[in-house]
Design a protein around this motif. Structure first.
Motif, PDB file in Angstrom:
ATOM      1  N   ARG A   1       0.829  -1.200   0.000  1.00 32.49           N
ATOM      2  CA  ARG A   1       0.000   0.000   0.000  1.00 32.49           C
ATOM      3  C   ARG A   1       0.872   1.263   0.000  1.00 32.49           C
ATOM      4  NH1 ARG A   1      -3.490   2.674   3.887  1.00 32.49           N
ATOM      5  NH2 ARG A   1      -2.598   1.392   5.533  1.00 32.49           N
ATOM      6  N   TYR A   2       1.914   1.265   0.827  1.00 33.03           N
ATOM      7  CA  TYR A   2       2.774   2.433   0.909  1.00 33.03           C
ATOM      8  C   TYR A   2       3.479   2.701  -0.412  1.00 33.03           C
ATOM      9  CZ  TYR A   2       2.322   3.601   5.821  1.00 33.03           C
ATOM     10  OH  TYR A   2       1.843   4.033   7.018  1.00 33.03           O
ATOM     11  N   LYS A   3       3.959   1.631  -1.053  1.00 36.80           N
ATOM     12  CA  LYS A   3       4.627   1.815  -2.345  1.00 36.80           C
ATOM     13  C   LYS A   3       3.642   2.386  -3.356  1.00 36.80           C
ATOM     14  CE  LYS A   3       6.746  -2.404  -2.470  1.00 36.80           C
ATOM     15  NZ  LYS A   3       7.629  -3.467  -3.006  1.00 36.80           N
ATOM     16  N   LEU A   4       2.422   1.885  -3.328  1.00 38.11           N
ATOM     17  CA  LEU A   4       1.411   2.351  -4.265  1.00 38.11           C
ATOM     18  C   LEU A   4       1.096   3.824  -4.045  1.00 38.11           C
ATOM     19  CD1 LEU A   4      -0.551   1.563  -6.517  1.00 38.11           C
ATOM     20  CD2 LEU A   4      -2.224   0.999  -4.755  1.00 38.11           C
ATOM     21  N   TYR A   5       0.840   4.208  -2.807  1.00 38.26           N
ATOM     22  CA  TYR A   5       0.480   5.602  -2.526  1.00 38.26           C
ATOM     23  C   TYR A   5       1.616   6.539  -2.921  1.00 38.26           C
ATOM     24  CZ  TYR A   5      -3.617   4.089   0.165  1.00 38.26           C
ATOM     25  OH  TYR A   5      -4.816   3.538   0.555  1.00 38.26           O
ATOM     26  N   THR A   6       2.858   6.129  -2.630  1.00 37.71           N
ATOM     27  CA  THR A   6       4.001   6.949  -3.004  1.00 37.71           C
ATOM     28  C   THR A   6       4.061   7.110  -4.514  1.00 37.71           C
ATOM     29  OG1 THR A   6       5.176   5.934  -1.161  1.00 37.71           O
ATOM     30  CG2 THR A   6       6.477   7.244  -2.688  1.00 37.71           C
ATOM     31  N   PHE A   7       3.846   6.024  -5.214  1.00 40.05           N
ATOM     32  CA  PHE A   7       3.862   6.037  -6.670  1.00 40.05           C
ATOM     33  C   PHE A   7       2.799   7.002  -7.191  1.00 40.05           C
ATOM     34  CE2 PHE A   7       5.255   4.298 -10.554  1.00 40.05           C
ATOM     35  CZ  PHE A   7       4.177   3.978 -11.365  1.00 40.05           C
TER      36      PHE A   7
END
Lengths: 251, 298, 354
Positions: free
Chosen positions: C244-250
């Motif tokens: 989730r964190y990688k996605l939101y950052t992306f």
């Protein structure tokens, strides 16, 4: 009711049956050790319990709820915390910051709060920082708080890792070879630490090679060999168990 | 229903391009197997082979020009490895990716300044642009037969090389277990250099043989690299036999997409979409093994 | 800690103002145009730095997000809805009633009914974020070469789409993009008289975005991201939902790229397929790499410097080659970025355990 129940856990890697129908319980408040010769499947077992590996079959219940199949971060939120055999310190972060990451499940500021820090967020940050210091102090390494964690001495890194694992106020702590690479004095320190953790009401399951540590602090021991459950009992019982002696000393 | 002639036409177009993609994919696999690196500059080897041969052909007879071009490209491959890669100590994957991307850009820009952006082509090996042979009703240029023959030879020779020659077996050993290979006295570092040279060689040969049909241009490398990578992944990274099958599959798919009226401008999008789909759904490829693939460190 | 951040920002603002004043005094106002363009590019670059340096995910297709933002806004503000309106299209009439459409004349004197720039801008950002979200879910599960290729592939697909479609102007792109009035008196466009105002608008947008990212890095999320980058399974074990964190950052970085795309398009009055190209994406990655992957300040500085020099034509026809060379050199000799080379530590000893 046991805090952790492992039933008929199985994991195969191609032709290798790394964990073969392993079952055991961990009672609340106990210190239980998993021992066995190299290749016995101990770390695989850990990885299965913590969710980093998917099991082929079996059941794992934590606090009467099944945790098998959950992702590692979900399991971490239920109160299970772990350390790693090859200490995974977050590079580029100080000891304090490493422990602050450990407090992730105890805080809630998300992306919006991160970008637009309101007073409530700032207060939470202060609390996180203070608590991290407390934890470092508990392990007598607060003086290294602002030093880059990966540049600390090995024993000190272990301590930071402990602090980090304790940060989430776990009910069950899994320690993967906590004494690996430590000398006698440091190992004794670790023993003292684990007992102290137990006194705080935390249940401990550890994998370890160092027999003196294991025999010294364990309430119960599970012996694995080639992925199979060989014996289980108190240190005294294990020390006199014929099969166990055979495994370690050979024919 | 499509006529046999048209069908054969598309099939031949498909396998011609497809086998070129497969050669590029095999080039990826050779280097990947020995080093774990994906060489983003692989497509540039194809480009260099063709372009160099064209220039050399101006004062050398065609066969010699091709041989010289292939040797030249092998030299470039060796140089790349020695200058940029050899001395790196356990570089991270990210670092290697960026380095080879940078290399591909530099080679392309040098090619632009040396040869300009004009499109050139090698002369047909036999016959000329209008000669054709009729196979299954389709009018096929003899060059197509050259492509198929030469590339099939490459594939066959390579498998013989890896199975039966000492050097080939040493490279295989290096690919499976570098440390053990070194302990047996195999010079791992040279193996790496050689794998680059070998990849460069087969790329250059492909570049030469396909040049009369597709022409050569300074920037043809990138597109080929992507398609080659797609094919390599489709077959399962490291598996060169599967790469051949996958390459033919992709080539035929592209050819028929034109046949059914798919806009030419979007043709590249097909291979990229296939790449994305495979990466999302089955990254170990159609023929790959999931656990073996996950063990390869990324 | 916070005060150091504050002084750095204050210094940055001071530099921005000083540069403008100097160009005023030396009569070199024309520099402002390229500086403005540079600043918008930096917006994308700092967003990319977040993804690459902190979350540790390489993205070779970020120009794609720039293009989605820019092209969406450009096409919405140039496509003429007047015929549809005159034909009584209910959709267009409804939009008009809501005040989302504006009238103007094209540069050929033709009356136009187009989407209001503000609405177009918000739509562009929303669409980009949505695409980033949908693409991100499968793409971010990949690692290493696969991730690089997937992002590269994404960028190329966007490039191919805008190059091939008549709606997007094919090879010529879209031009005659109107100015974007942010607030009364503050319009983003290419007018000569508006140069100074535009310079400060760009600076304001960039510095605001930059501050948001600085805040994020210092927060709980920032630590989690650094943890994910450093040791993903340890981060997992700490209860961090890494996917989730990688996605939101992306998605966040895609939004930054989209904003840059929208504003730069209105500023220059147009957008073309090369803005979505692989070379642009590679350039952005090169700049983040040289700035020191995990350094927002480094990315900002290098972005400013290199983009400006490139726009000034310093690299001539070797422009792309220069960035390619930079990539190689940095990766070979200073993979942690120029600012973290060990020679600096000899000049200024770092705080390490004894």
């Amino acid at each position: 009711m046991a805090l952790l129940q492992v039933r008929d856990l199985n994991k195969r890697f191609g032709g290798l049956h790394a964990v073969n129908s392993v079952s055991f319980d961990v009672q609340k408040g106990a210190i239980k050790s998993v021992i066995g010769p190299n290749g016995a499947g101990k770390t695989t077992l850990f990885n299965l319990i913590c969710g980093s590996l998917g099991a082929d079959s079996g059941a794992v219940k934590f606090d009467s709820k099944s945790i098998l199949g959950l992702k590692p971060y979900q399991i971490a939120s239920t109160g299970v915390s772990r350390t790693f055999q090859n200490i995974k310190m977050f590079p580029g972060m100080t000891a304090l910051e490493n422990v602050m990451v450990g407090l992730h499940t105890k805080s809630k500021a998300g992306f919006w709060a991160g970008m637009f820090p309101l007073p409530a967020t700032r207060r939470e940050e202060k609390k996180i920082r203070a608590r991290a210091h407390e934890l470092l102090e508990l392990l007598d390494i607060d003086q290294f708080a602002d030093i880059e964690a990966s540049s600390l001495a090995f024993g000190q890194q272990r301590a930071v890792e402990f602090a980090r694992a304790l940060a989430s106020d776990p009910t069950l702590l899994l320690l993967d070879e906590p004494a690996a690479g430590l000398n006698i004095y440091e190992t004794a320190e670790v023993a003292r630490l684990i007992t102290k953790i137990q006194q705080q009401g935390i249940t401990v399951l550890l994998v370890e090679h160092d027999m003196s540590l294991v025999m010294d602090i364990s309430d119960e021991i599970v012996v694995l060999s080639f992925g199979q459950h060989i014996a289980e009992g108190t240190p005294g019982e294990i020390q006199h168990n014929k099969e166990v002696i055979q495994i370690y000393l050979g024919e | 229903m499509m006529s046999l002639e048209l069908f054969s036409q598309y099939i031949f177009a498909g396998i011609t391009y497809g086998i070129i993609y497969a050669i590029v994919a095999i080039g990826f696999n050779i280097i990947y197997n020995t080093t774990g690196i994906i060489n983003f500059a692989q497509g540039e080897f194809v480009m260099l082979g063709g372009m160099a041969a064209i220039s050399l052909n101006q004062f050398l007879p065609l066969p010699l020009a091709i041989v010289a071009a292939v040797l030249f490209t092998m030299l470039v491959g060796a140089l790349i490895e020695i200058v940029f890669i050899r001395w790196l100590e356990s570089p991270s994957v990210l670092r290697m990716i960026i380095i080879t991307i940078g290399l591909s850009i530099i080679i392309r820009e040098i090619a632009l300044h040396v040869w300009g952006d004009t499109v050139r082509a090698l002369p047909y090996f036999t016959g000329n642009v209008i000669s054709s042979v009729t196979i299954l009703g389709a009018a096929i240029s003899p060059q197509v037969l050259w492509v198929l023959a030469v590339c099939s030879c490459i594939v066959v020779l390579l498998s013989l090389f890896f199975k039966f020659t000492p050097l080939g077996k040493e490279m295989q050993a290096c690919a499976s277990n570098r440390l053990a290979a070194t302990l047996c006295g195999i010079n791992a570092k040279n193996m790496v250099t050689f794998s680059f040279m070998l990849s460069a060689a087969i790329g250059a040969v492909a570049g030469c043989v396909v040049s009369p049909i597709t022409s050569s241009q300074y920037d043809m490398g990138t597109g080929l690299a992507i398609k080659g990578f797609t094919v390599a992944v489709l077959g399962g990274l490291g598996n060169s036999m599967a790469a051949v099958a996958a390459g033919l599959l992709l080539g035929i798919l592209e050819a028929f997409s034109v046949g059914v009226g798919f806009p030419l401008a979007f043709q590249d999008a097909i291979s990229i979409s296939i790449l994305l789909i495979i990466l999302f759904v089955r990254p170990h490829g159609l023929f790959g093994n999931k656990q073996a693939a996950s063990l390869k460190e990324f | 800690m916070a005060s150091r951040k504050l002084t750095s920002i204050a210094l940055l603002v001071a530099v921005v103002v000083a540069v403008q004043v100097i160009t005023q005094l030396t009569g070199t106002n024309y520099y402002l145009t390229q500086l403005t363009m540079t600043m918008y590019s930096c917006l994308l670059i700092v967003g990319l730095c977040l993804v690459m340096g902190y979350a540790g995910q390489i993205s070779l297709g970020h120009a794609g997000f720039f293009a989605i933002g820019g092209y969406t806004s450009a096409s919405l503000t140039t496509m003429n809805l007047l015929p549809a309106f005159e034909n009584g299209s209910s959709c267009v009439t409804a939009l008009n009633k809501m005040g989302l459409l504006v009238t103007r004349t094209s540069m050929f004197g033709e009356p136009l009914l187009t989407v209001h720039p503000w609405f177009a801008c918000l739509l562009a950002i929303a669409i980009t974020a949505l695409i980033a979200f949908l693409i991100g879910i499968p793409v971010l599960k990949l690692k290493g070469h696969y991730l690089a290729m997937a992002t590269l592939g994404f960028g190329i697909i966007i490039f191919r789409i805008v190059l091939a479609m008549e709606f997007f102007g094919e090879a010529d792109g879209i031009s005659d993009v109107p100015g974007f009035t942010l607030l009364p008196g503050l319009t983003v466009n290419g007018d000569m008289d508006n140069r100074v105002v535009n310079y400060y608008i760009a600076a304001a947008v960039l510095i605001t975005g930059f501050i948001l990212l600085l805040n994020l890095i210092d927060s709980r999320v920032g630590r989690a991201l650094r943890g994910i980058h450093g040791a993903e399974d340890a981060a997992d074990a700490m209860g961090i939902d890494t996917a989730r964190y990688k996605l939101y950052t992306f998605v966040l970085s895609a939004v930054f790229a989209a904003v840059a795309g929208v504003l730069l398009t209105h500023y220059t009055g147009g957008i073309s397929p090369s803005d979505a190209g692989v070379m642009k994406s590679v350039r952005y990655v090169a700049i983040v790499a040289i700035g020191g992957m995990a350094s927002l300040w480094g990315a900002l500085t290098m972005g400013g410097l290199l983009n400006f020099l490139s726009l000034r034509g310093l690299f001539g026809s070797y422009d792309d080659a220069v960035f390619g060379a930079i990539l190689i050199i940095i990766m070979l000799f200073a993979p942690e970025g120029v600012l973290r080379l060990s020679i600096w530590s000899k000049i200024k000893p770092t705080k390490e355990a004894k």
